[in-house]
Enzyme design. Structure first.
Site, PDB file in Angstrom:
ATOM      1  N   TRP A 340     -21.638 125.597  -9.513  1.00  0.00           N
ATOM      2  CA  TRP A 340     -20.681 124.257  -9.012  1.00  0.00           C
ATOM      3  C   TRP A 340     -20.330 124.044 -10.028  1.00  0.00           C
ATOM      4  O   TRP A 340     -19.392 123.242 -10.098  1.00  0.00           O
ATOM      5  CB  TRP A 340     -21.741 123.331  -8.508  1.00  0.00           C
ATOM      6  CG  TRP A 340     -23.012 122.849  -9.154  1.00  0.00           C
ATOM      7  CD1 TRP A 340     -23.220 123.595  -9.591  1.00  0.00           C
ATOM      8  CD2 TRP A 340     -23.515 121.641  -8.787  1.00  0.00           C
ATOM      9  NE1 TRP A 340     -24.591 122.521 -10.810  1.00  0.00           N
ATOM     10  CE2 TRP A 340     -24.261 121.329  -9.546  1.00  0.00           C
ATOM     11  CE3 TRP A 340     -23.066 120.181  -8.508  1.00  0.00           C
ATOM     12  CZ2 TRP A 340     -25.156 120.293  -9.327  1.00  0.00           C
ATOM     13  CZ3 TRP A 340     -23.175 119.444  -8.315  1.00  0.00           C
ATOM     14  CH2 TRP A 340     -24.580 119.420  -8.729  1.00  0.00           C
ATOM     15  N   ASP A 341     -21.201 124.073 -11.987  1.00  0.00           N
ATOM     16  CA  ASP A 341     -20.823 123.452 -12.651  1.00  0.00           C
ATOM     17  C   ASP A 341     -19.252 123.754 -13.347  1.00  0.00           C
ATOM     18  O   ASP A 341     -18.473 122.440 -13.489  1.00  0.00           O
ATOM     19  CB  ASP A 341     -21.198 125.023 -13.871  1.00  0.00           C
ATOM     20  CG  ASP A 341     -22.678 124.331 -14.237  1.00  0.00           C
ATOM     21  OD1 ASP A 341     -23.661 124.009 -12.689  1.00  0.00           O
ATOM     22  OD2 ASP A 341     -23.707 124.241 -14.751  1.00  0.00           O
ATOM     23  N   GLU A 482     -32.728 120.460  -8.430  1.00  0.00           N
ATOM     24  CA  GLU A 482     -33.524 121.506  -8.481  1.00  0.00           C
ATOM     25  C   GLU A 482     -34.769 121.470  -8.818  1.00  0.00           C
ATOM     26  O   GLU A 482     -35.885 122.701  -8.382  1.00  0.00           O
ATOM     27  CB  GLU A 482     -33.473 122.894  -9.680  1.00  0.00           C
ATOM     28  CG  GLU A 482     -31.360 123.248  -8.635  1.00  0.00           C
ATOM     29  CD  GLU A 482     -30.610 123.677 -10.170  1.00  0.00           C
ATOM     30  OE1 GLU A 482     -31.372 123.700 -11.330  1.00  0.00           O
ATOM     31  OE2 GLU A 482     -29.380 124.125  -9.687  1.00  0.00           O
ATOM     32  N   LYS A 590     -35.105 116.304 -11.752  1.00  0.00           N
ATOM     33  CA  LYS A 590     -34.386 117.373 -12.646  1.00  0.00           C
ATOM     34  C   LYS A 590     -33.342 116.180 -13.352  1.00  0.00           C
ATOM     35  O   LYS A 590     -33.105 116.593 -14.588  1.00  0.00           O
ATOM     36  CB  LYS A 590     -34.513 117.854 -12.558  1.00  0.00           C
ATOM     37  CG  LYS A 590     -34.342 119.343 -13.816  1.00  0.00           C
ATOM     38  CD  LYS A 590     -33.806 120.613 -12.794  1.00  0.00           C
ATOM     39  CE  LYS A 590     -33.028 121.798 -13.515  1.00  0.00           C
ATOM     40  NZ  LYS A 590     -32.955 123.109 -13.523  1.00  0.00           N
ATOM     41  N   GLN A 591     -32.785 116.169 -12.720  1.00  0.00           N
ATOM     42  CA  GLN A 591     -30.958 115.753 -12.829  1.00  0.00           C
ATOM     43  C   GLN A 591     -30.778 114.730 -11.581  1.00  0.00           C
ATOM     44  O   GLN A 591     -30.831 114.691 -10.731  1.00  0.00           O
ATOM     45  CB  GLN A 591     -30.568 117.224 -12.995  1.00  0.00           C
ATOM     46  CG  GLN A 591     -30.091 118.133 -11.709  1.00  0.00           C
ATOM     47  CD  GLN A 591     -29.638 119.369 -11.892  1.00  0.00           C
ATOM     48  OE1 GLN A 591     -30.340 120.357 -11.977  1.00  0.00           O
ATOM     49  NE2 GLN A 591     -28.923 119.068 -12.120  1.00  0.00           N
TER      50      GLN A 591
HETATM   51  O1  IFM Z   1     -25.539 124.458 -12.238  1.00  0.00           O
HETATM   52  C1  IFM Z   1     -26.445 123.980 -13.068  1.00  0.00           C
HETATM   53  C2  IFM Z   1     -27.780 123.501 -12.275  1.00  0.00           C
HETATM   54  O2  IFM Z   1     -27.214 121.631 -12.105  1.00  0.00           O
HETATM   55  C3  IFM Z   1     -28.983 123.306 -12.844  1.00  0.00           C
HETATM   56  N1  IFM Z   1     -29.855 124.527 -13.664  1.00  0.00           N
HETATM   57  C4  IFM Z   1     -28.840 125.036 -14.660  1.00  0.00           C
HETATM   58  C5  IFM Z   1     -26.852 125.875 -13.298  1.00  0.00           C
HETATM   59  C6  IFM Z   1     -25.964 125.810 -14.283  1.00  0.00           C
HETATM   60  O3  IFM Z   1     -25.475 124.977 -15.686  1.00  0.00           O
END
Ligand code: IFM
Length: 733
Positions: A340-341, A482, A590-591
């Site tokens: 999705w990046d 994640e 994580k994010q």
């Molecule tokens: O898509 C990301 C994910 O959100 C977090 N782990 C790494 C992936 C690739 O950059």
């Protein structure tokens, strides 16, 4: 070379410990291929990497498909009167490696004194042509400063390189051509794609001897030149790379003949001429893509240009069959897979700078729809379910296990391929965004519509109805954060699915108005009953919240609380203290997750809601993913936290330039680079689309005097100039 701190990324000191980091940072690419910034001479720490976008191979059924590492074309060993150039020996008297972002050239200038006291000045220049994507080149100039003696160049094409031990190629042929040419013809083991790497040489100076060497998967051209004190000799190595997947090949062509003929023609023009044309293309790209920041220190300006430079380099310019990998073409990390990046982090830059490229990126998703349909069917769903990690076919390519859990000391299972389903709403979101920014109705009503409808159908089969509560749920997912697996009703996913299903109703209205649109509905067999179901699901989807506070998912509030801030800035510390299982059971992110949603669906939340959720989730977020900081910067701006917005921008900016996450050696963080661009344009620049109109609400950071950038919007080219005392938007010719 005069250094400009706003355009030049500089490595001031030779340091083998930082080699991997700089190899990624100094990657050169043109969207078709990318080559890591490895040194020409060999060192133990050196990790060569050349990758061609979309050229995938699965070396073994137990391994996932990945971008094979092509033969190392950079290698040139240099012998100075018999002593091999090796900066770990003797003395490095002067050293500077410079990546010129303006012209796309990597230059290294060294003065080296050998263990036997011979002093030599060396200058290396390298480019990966933007004008001819098959062409890459190195030029080396050597000046003995205190001796006379032979200068020998051993220029190799080395097909012994692997992807961390996996060899993707079978060697078909390696030989010589023209006067000073060497080539390797190889084939990938499973996808059966042929690759030719052909290097031709031009020598500058008096040639004493030349020869070729041929070893297993490796071929070398040797040139010995007469070296005289104070006189410069050198070699240019122009390398040509073609693969049988290339879309610009004439039909029924013999790949090898084609590549060698192209190489011979290119050699006649010479290194400098190719370099000049390449730089002219960079100039054109910068005309539309540059962002000018005037501030007292130049770091922010450099960072933004660094991001734009790499985004341009890593993205296929006119090949809709391929997309951008999470590491671009800069390393083996994430195996060249697309996440999705691309749609959420990288695409906006192209949308507003080079809309045609944005369209290609979305077309990649259209072309991989068959794979997404297979994924859905294999998992028992209808419609199209996009792969969390996608390669050439769109089928799921996420590996099953990852790193070692420091607590259990066992590999951590990766469930993202099975549960991280929000990708199937991120892509529709990006398509709508594309439509809003470009006004490209044709794309929306054809390719876009198929994607939106098939993913809507997927979601309708993915939700489950809870008759006790009369709501629809999405169970067992991974949201953007994640660190949480197998969760129910992730607010981010559910809210975007609701948004998606509602947008689909708008889309269907448009489709019904045109014969072409009606054809799409017919082709997919979309029924009225189905359309009604989608709206019922949208109206009744479960969105867990308590007043203004959104629950990241059902049960998040009951998880154990831990002091996240204690672990935040040291990579790996949290994992050591808690281990994977416990992290999963704790209030630690994580994010950006809810915060990510506050950005993407910003208009659907009040300022008060944004503040409440920021205050709750920000202190619980580790930012262990590079995708987090830039989004936090934007949302901080939205809620008027100017200092936090700037601090988070700087955090995002440092990820690759200063290797702040400690893993840049595996490749650049493409999403973060796209995020930096968004933090500047959407965050500080305040650019958003509201009800189809462009809106600009700038918030310049204290440290900046002005900010200027160009935007493509609905067929127009605009320039936004922001100063401390105001801003203007003008039309550009
Ligand atoms: O898509 C990301 C994910 O959100 C977090 N782990 C790494 C992936 C690739 O950059």
């Amino acid at each position: 070379m005069t250094l400009d701190p706003r355009w030049h990324v500089v490595e001031e000191k030779f340091d083998p410990k930082k080699m991997g980091h700089y190899e990624s940072v100094f990657t050169l690419g043109n969207g078709y291929l990318g080559t890591r910034g490895v040194f020409e001479e060999l060192y133990r720490e050196r990790t060569p990497g050349t990758f061609v976008a979309g050229l995938f191979d699965q070396a073994h059924p137990n391994e996932v498909t990945e971008l094979p590492n092509l033969p190392d074309w950079v290698e040139v060993s240099i012998l100075l009167n018999g002593e091999e150039l090796d900066l770990t020996q003797g003395q490095v008297l002067q050293y500077r490696r410079v990546l010129d972002l303006k012209g796309g050239v990597l230059t290294r200038e060294v003065v080296w004194e050998s263990p036997q006291g011979r002093r030599t000045a060396l200058r290396f220049r390298r480019f990966v042509s933007l004008a001819n994507v098959h062409l890459v080149g190195i030029s080396i100039a050597v000046t003995p400063e205190n001796y006379d003696g032979p200068i020998e160049f051993r220029s190799a094409l080395n097909g012994q390189v692997t992807n961390s031990g996996t060899q993707h190629f079978t060697s078909i042929e390696h030989s010589t051509y023209a006067h000073r040419g060497i080539y390797l013809l190889q084939e990938t083991v499973q996808s059966k794609q042929q690759v030719v790497v052909a290097a031709n040489h031009v020598v500058h100076g008096v040639l004493l001897d030349e020869s070729f060497k041929n070893a297993h998967r490796r071929i070398v051209y040797n040139a010995v030149l007469s070296g005289k004190r104070g006189q410069t000799v050198g070699i240019d190595k122009l390398t040509t790379i073609y693969t049988s997947r290339d879309q610009d090949l004439p039909r029924a062509v013999n790949l090898l003949h084609h590549a060698l003929a192209a190489s011979s023609r290119q050699t006649q023009q010479g290194f400098d001429q190719h370099l000049e044309v390449h730089q002219q293309v960079w100039e054109q790209r910068w005309q539309w893509a540059d962002i000018e920041i005037v501030s007292d220190d130049h770091f922010d300006q450099l960072v933004v240009r660094f991001a734009v430079f790499h985004l341009i380099q890593m993205t296929p310019w006119n090949d809709p069959r391929v997309s951008v990998a999470a590491k671009g073409l800069s390393g083996e990390g994430y195996k060249g897979h697309v996440f999705w990046d691309t749609e959420i982090f990288i695409l906006p830059f192209f949308l507003y700078s080079f809309p045609q490229v944005a369209k290609n990126l979305l077309t990649y998703r259209y072309l991989t729809l068959p794979g997404a349909i297979t994924n859905a069917a294999q998992n028992g769903y209808s419609g199209a379910m996009f792969a969390w990690e996608s390669a050439d076919t769109g089928e799921e390519t996420t590996p099953e296990v990852g790193g070692i859990d420091p607590v259990t000391r066992k590999p951590i299972p990766i469930l993202c391929g099975k549960q991280e389903h929000h990708i199937s709403v991120d892509i529709p979101y990006a398509i709508w965004n594309y439509y809003q920014v470009t006004g490209d109705r044709d794309f929306l009503l054809k390719e876009g519509a198929e994607i939106l409808l098939l993913t809507a159908r997927f979601w309708a089969s993915r939700v489950s109805y809870n008759p006790d509560r009369d709501w629809y749920e999405i169970k067992e997912v991974i949201g953007p954060d994640e660190y949480k697996e197998g969760i129910d009703n992730n607010y981010y996913t559910n809210a975007l699915v609701q948004w998606h299903l509602k947008k689909t109703a708008e889309l269907v209205k448009l489709l019904k108005e045109s014969p072409a649109g009606q054809c799409v509905l017919l082709k997919l067999g979309v029924t009225e009953g189905e359309l009604q179901d989608w709206q019922v699901i949208a109206a009744k989807i479960r969105l867990p919240r308590e007043g203004e506070l959104l629950h990241q998912f059902e049960g998040f509030m009951e998880l154990q609380e831990i002091d996240v801030l204690k672990y935040r800035d040291v990579p790996g510390l949290l994992q050591k203290a808690y281990g994977w299982e416990e992290i999963n059971r704790s209030q630690v992110l994580k994010q950006a997750d809810v915060v990510m949603l506050l950005y993407l669906l910003g208009d659907e939340f009040t300022l008060a809601e944004k503040r409440v959720n920021w205050d709750f989730y920000e202190p619980k977020t580790m930012h262990d993913s590079s995708l987090s900081a830039a989004i936090h910067s934007i949302v901080a701006n939205d809620i008027d936290l100017a200092e936090e917005a700037y601090a988070y921008f700087q955090k995002a900016a440092r990820i690759d330039l200063t290797n702040s996450m400690g893993n840049t050696h595996a490749g650049l963080h493409a999403a973060s680079l796209g995020g930096c661009w968004q933090a500047v344009v959407h965050g500080f620049g305040g650019v958003r689309v509201k009800s189809g109109e462009l809106s600009v609400t700038p918030k310049l950071p204290k440290a900046w005097h002005s900010l200027r950038f160009k935007l493509a919007f609905q067929g127009k080219r605009l320039q936004v100039s922001i100063r401390r005392d105001g801003y203007e938007v003008t039309t550009v010719d």
